[in-house]
Motif scaffolding. Structure first.
Motif, PDB file in Angstrom:
ATOM      1  N   ALA A  90       0.839  -1.202   0.000  1.00 37.76           N
ATOM      2  CA  ALA A  90       0.000   0.000   0.000  1.00 37.76           C
ATOM      3  C   ALA A  90       0.875   1.254   0.000  1.00 37.76           C
ATOM      4  O   ALA A  90       0.574   2.224  -0.715  1.00 37.76           O
ATOM      5  N   LEU A  91       1.948   1.235   0.774  1.00 34.38           N
ATOM      6  CA  LEU A  91       2.866   2.377   0.783  1.00 34.38           C
ATOM      7  C   LEU A  91       3.495   2.556  -0.598  1.00 34.38           C
ATOM      8  O   LEU A  91       3.594   3.677  -1.098  1.00 34.38           O
ATOM      9  N   ARG A  92       3.890   1.465  -1.221  1.00 31.84           N
ATOM     10  CA  ARG A  92       4.476   1.558  -2.566  1.00 31.84           C
ATOM     11  C   ARG A  92       3.460   2.108  -3.563  1.00 31.84           C
ATOM     12  O   ARG A  92       3.803   2.927  -4.423  1.00 31.84           O
ATOM     13  N   ALA A  93       2.221   1.691  -3.462  1.00 29.15           N
ATOM     14  CA  ALA A  93       1.184   2.189  -4.368  1.00 29.15           C
ATOM     15  C   ALA A  93       0.973   3.688  -4.168  1.00 29.15           C
ATOM     16  O   ALA A  93       0.862   4.442  -5.148  1.00 29.15           O
ATOM     17  N   THR A 103       6.472  11.804   0.511  1.00 27.92           N
ATOM     18  CA  THR A 103       7.656  12.319   1.196  1.00 27.92           C
ATOM     19  C   THR A 103       7.271  13.044   2.485  1.00 27.92           C
ATOM     20  O   THR A 103       7.994  12.976   3.486  1.00 27.92           O
ATOM     21  N   LEU A 104       6.133  13.721   2.486  1.00 29.27           N
ATOM     22  CA  LEU A 104       5.693  14.425   3.692  1.00 29.27           C
ATOM     23  C   LEU A 104       5.464  13.473   4.864  1.00 29.27           C
ATOM     24  O   LEU A 104       5.568  13.880   6.017  1.00 29.27           O
ATOM     25  N   LEU A 105       5.169  12.221   4.577  1.00 29.71           N
ATOM     26  CA  LEU A 105       4.901  11.272   5.650  1.00 29.71           C
ATOM     27  C   LEU A 105       6.163  10.937   6.435  1.00 29.71           C
ATOM     28  O   LEU A 105       6.096  10.583   7.614  1.00 29.71           O
ATOM     29  N   PHE A 106       7.318  11.027   5.772  1.00 26.11           N
ATOM     30  CA  PHE A 106       8.570  10.607   6.405  1.00 26.11           C
ATOM     31  C   PHE A 106       9.630  11.700   6.467  1.00 26.11           C
ATOM     32  O   PHE A 106      10.509  11.648   7.322  1.00 26.11           O
ATOM     33  N   CYS A 107       9.597  12.635   5.552  1.00 27.35           N
ATOM     34  CA  CYS A 107      10.651  13.650   5.433  1.00 27.35           C
ATOM     35  C   CYS A 107      10.067  15.030   5.179  1.00 27.35           C
ATOM     36  O   CYS A 107      10.491  15.733   4.262  1.00 27.35           O
ATOM     37  N   SER A 141      10.882  -1.727  16.909  1.00 22.38           N
ATOM     38  CA  SER A 141      12.058  -1.797  16.025  1.00 22.38           C
ATOM     39  C   SER A 141      11.733  -2.550  14.742  1.00 22.38           C
ATOM     40  O   SER A 141      12.177  -2.164  13.654  1.00 22.38           O
ATOM     41  N   ALA A 142      10.960  -3.608  14.863  1.00 20.96           N
ATOM     42  CA  ALA A 142      10.580  -4.377  13.675  1.00 20.96           C
ATOM     43  C   ALA A 142       9.715  -3.534  12.737  1.00 20.96           C
ATOM     44  O   ALA A 142       9.917  -3.547  11.517  1.00 20.96           O
ATOM     45  N   ALA A 143       8.774  -2.786  13.301  1.00 22.17           N
ATOM     46  CA  ALA A 143       7.919  -1.920  12.472  1.00 22.17           C
ATOM     47  C   ALA A 143       8.750  -0.845  11.789  1.00 22.17           C
ATOM     48  O   ALA A 143       8.542  -0.534  10.606  1.00 22.17           O
ATOM     49  N   ARG A 144       9.702  -0.281  12.522  1.00 21.69           N
ATOM     50  CA  ARG A 144      10.578   0.730  11.931  1.00 21.69           C
ATOM     51  C   ARG A 144      11.417   0.143  10.798  1.00 21.69           C
ATOM     52  O   ARG A 144      11.639   0.803   9.781  1.00 21.69           O
ATOM     53  N   THR A 145      11.894  -1.067  10.981  1.00 18.18           N
ATOM     54  CA  THR A 145      12.704  -1.715   9.943  1.00 18.18           C
ATOM     55  C   THR A 145      11.893  -1.920   8.674  1.00 18.18           C
ATOM     56  O   THR A 145      12.352  -1.589   7.576  1.00 18.18           O
ATOM     57  N   LEU A 146      10.701  -2.454   8.816  1.00 17.52           N
ATOM     58  CA  LEU A 146       9.848  -2.679   7.650  1.00 17.52           C
ATOM     59  C   LEU A 146       9.521  -1.361   6.956  1.00 17.52           C
ATOM     60  O   LEU A 146       9.625  -1.250   5.727  1.00 17.52           O
ATOM     61  N   THR A 147       9.159  -0.361   7.737  1.00 18.90           N
ATOM     62  CA  THR A 147       8.799   0.937   7.159  1.00 18.90           C
ATOM     63  C   THR A 147       9.988   1.576   6.461  1.00 18.90           C
ATOM     64  O   THR A 147       9.857   2.089   5.341  1.00 18.90           O
ATOM     65  N   ALA A 148      11.151   1.531   7.092  1.00 17.60           N
ATOM     66  CA  ALA A 148      12.344   2.128   6.487  1.00 17.60           C
ATOM     67  C   ALA A 148      12.710   1.411   5.186  1.00 17.60           C
ATOM     68  O   ALA A 148      13.049   2.058   4.185  1.00 17.60           O
ATOM     69  N   TRP A 149      12.640   0.091   5.193  1.00 18.74           N
ATOM     70  CA  TRP A 149      12.959  -0.643   3.956  1.00 18.74           C
ATOM     71  C   TRP A 149      11.957  -0.275   2.853  1.00 18.74           C
ATOM     72  O   TRP A 149      12.355   0.047   1.730  1.00 18.74           O
ATOM     73  N   ALA A 150      10.663  -0.322   3.174  1.00 21.25           N
ATOM     74  CA  ALA A 150       9.643  -0.056   2.151  1.00 21.25           C
ATOM     75  C   ALA A 150       9.759   1.366   1.614  1.00 21.25           C
ATOM     76  O   ALA A 150       9.729   1.584   0.398  1.00 21.25           O
ATOM     77  N   TYR A 151       9.914   2.341   2.507  1.00 19.32           N
ATOM     78  CA  TYR A 151      10.019   3.725   2.047  1.00 19.32           C
ATOM     79  C   TYR A 151      11.318   3.944   1.272  1.00 19.32           C
ATOM     80  O   TYR A 151      11.330   4.637   0.254  1.00 19.32           O
ATOM     81  N   GLY A 152      12.381   3.347   1.731  1.00 17.26           N
ATOM     82  CA  GLY A 152      13.654   3.457   1.008  1.00 17.26           C
ATOM     83  C   GLY A 152      13.556   2.873  -0.392  1.00 17.26           C
ATOM     84  O   GLY A 152      14.038   3.473  -1.362  1.00 17.26           O
ATOM     85  N   ASP A 169       9.423  -4.965  -9.841  1.00 19.06           N
ATOM     86  CA  ASP A 169       8.314  -5.516  -9.056  1.00 19.06           C
ATOM     87  C   ASP A 169       8.743  -6.799  -8.351  1.00 19.06           C
ATOM     88  O   ASP A 169       8.448  -6.996  -7.165  1.00 19.06           O
ATOM     89  N   ALA A 170       9.445  -7.657  -9.074  1.00 15.69           N
ATOM     90  CA  ALA A 170       9.942  -8.901  -8.474  1.00 15.69           C
ATOM     91  C   ALA A 170      10.962  -8.595  -7.380  1.00 15.69           C
ATOM     92  O   ALA A 170      10.984  -9.263  -6.336  1.00 15.69           O
ATOM     93  N   ALA A 171      11.794  -7.600  -7.598  1.00 15.22           N
ATOM     94  CA  ALA A 171      12.781  -7.218  -6.583  1.00 15.22           C
ATOM     95  C   ALA A 171      12.091  -6.714  -5.317  1.00 15.22           C
ATOM     96  O   ALA A 171      12.530  -7.022  -4.203  1.00 15.22           O
ATOM     97  N   PHE A 172      11.012  -5.947  -5.476  1.00 11.37           N
ATOM     98  CA  PHE A 172      10.261  -5.474  -4.318  1.00 11.37           C
ATOM     99  C   PHE A 172       9.712  -6.664  -3.538  1.00 11.37           C
ATOM    100  O   PHE A 172       9.858  -6.737  -2.306  1.00 11.37           O
TER     101      PHE A 172
END
Length: 185
Positions: A90-93, A103-107, A141-152, A169-172
């Motif tokens: 959903a974040l990627r979409a 970007t406003l959501l994180f930066c 910490s786990a939620a932060r890791t997932l969020t940071a990876w997805a947003y990155g 898409d496959a890499a994601f």
């Protein structure tokens, strides 16, 4: 003398998001938004005290959009891994549709330009609930890791950072699987 034009909250947010996506977040000013909705800048002060308030309106709107997308995906499963995968998707979409607003959501350019803390409560609650099921020792910490990876990943994708070829898409999906396995380890 004609009555002043009234601007609906939806029209205001739509104008902010359109300007942001077309010209970048820096282009959102009281003047640019007022021109887009057909009023004079002082008329906006009824809804926003400054530029940061305008950006927060758009950020909160994006959070509501993301929350609805995550809820729709989560309604189809009780599996916490699938809920977390759906959250990342959903974040990627959202980032694909609205990269500047995302970007406003994180930066955000200033803390008051980002989403209001209250708007984030539903997402954070759902995210921490799902991640607690697979990483009960340290869910934050786990939620932060997932969020940071997805947003990155989304940021690199939007900025053309994947120039090596291959199926992004496959890499994601592969990266998401690796992150989810890591969180559960």
């Amino acid at each position: 003398m004609p009555a002043p034009q009234r601007v609906t909250p939806e029209a205001l947010v739509s104008a902010i998001r359109e300007i942001s996506e077309r010209e970048g977040v820096d282009a959102v000013t009281m003047s640019s938004v007022a021109a887009a909705v057909g009023v004079r800048a002082p008329s906006l002060y009824k809804r926003a005290a400054n530029r940061h308030d305008l950006l927060r309106l758009a950020a909160d709107d994006a959070v509501a959009e993301l929350t609805a997308d995550i809820a729709a995906r989560a309604a189809r499963t009780n599996d916490p891994r699938e809920i977390l995968a759906g959250t990342a998707r959903a974040l990627r979409a959202l980032a694909s549709r609205s990269p500047h607003i995302t970007t406003l959501l994180f930066c955000a350019p200033a803390p008051q330009s980002g989403p209001s803390p209250d708007s984030l409560v539903p997402i954070m609650t759902d995210l921490l609930t799902a991640v607690s099921a697979i990483a009960p020792d340290d869910p934050l910490s786990a939620a932060r890791t997932l969020t940071a990876w997805a947003y990155g990943f989304c940021t690199m994708e939007q900025n053309g950072g994947f120039r090596q070829g291959g199926d992004v898409d496959a890499a994601f999906e592969r990266g998401l699987e690796i992150v989810l396995r890591g969180l559960a380890a």
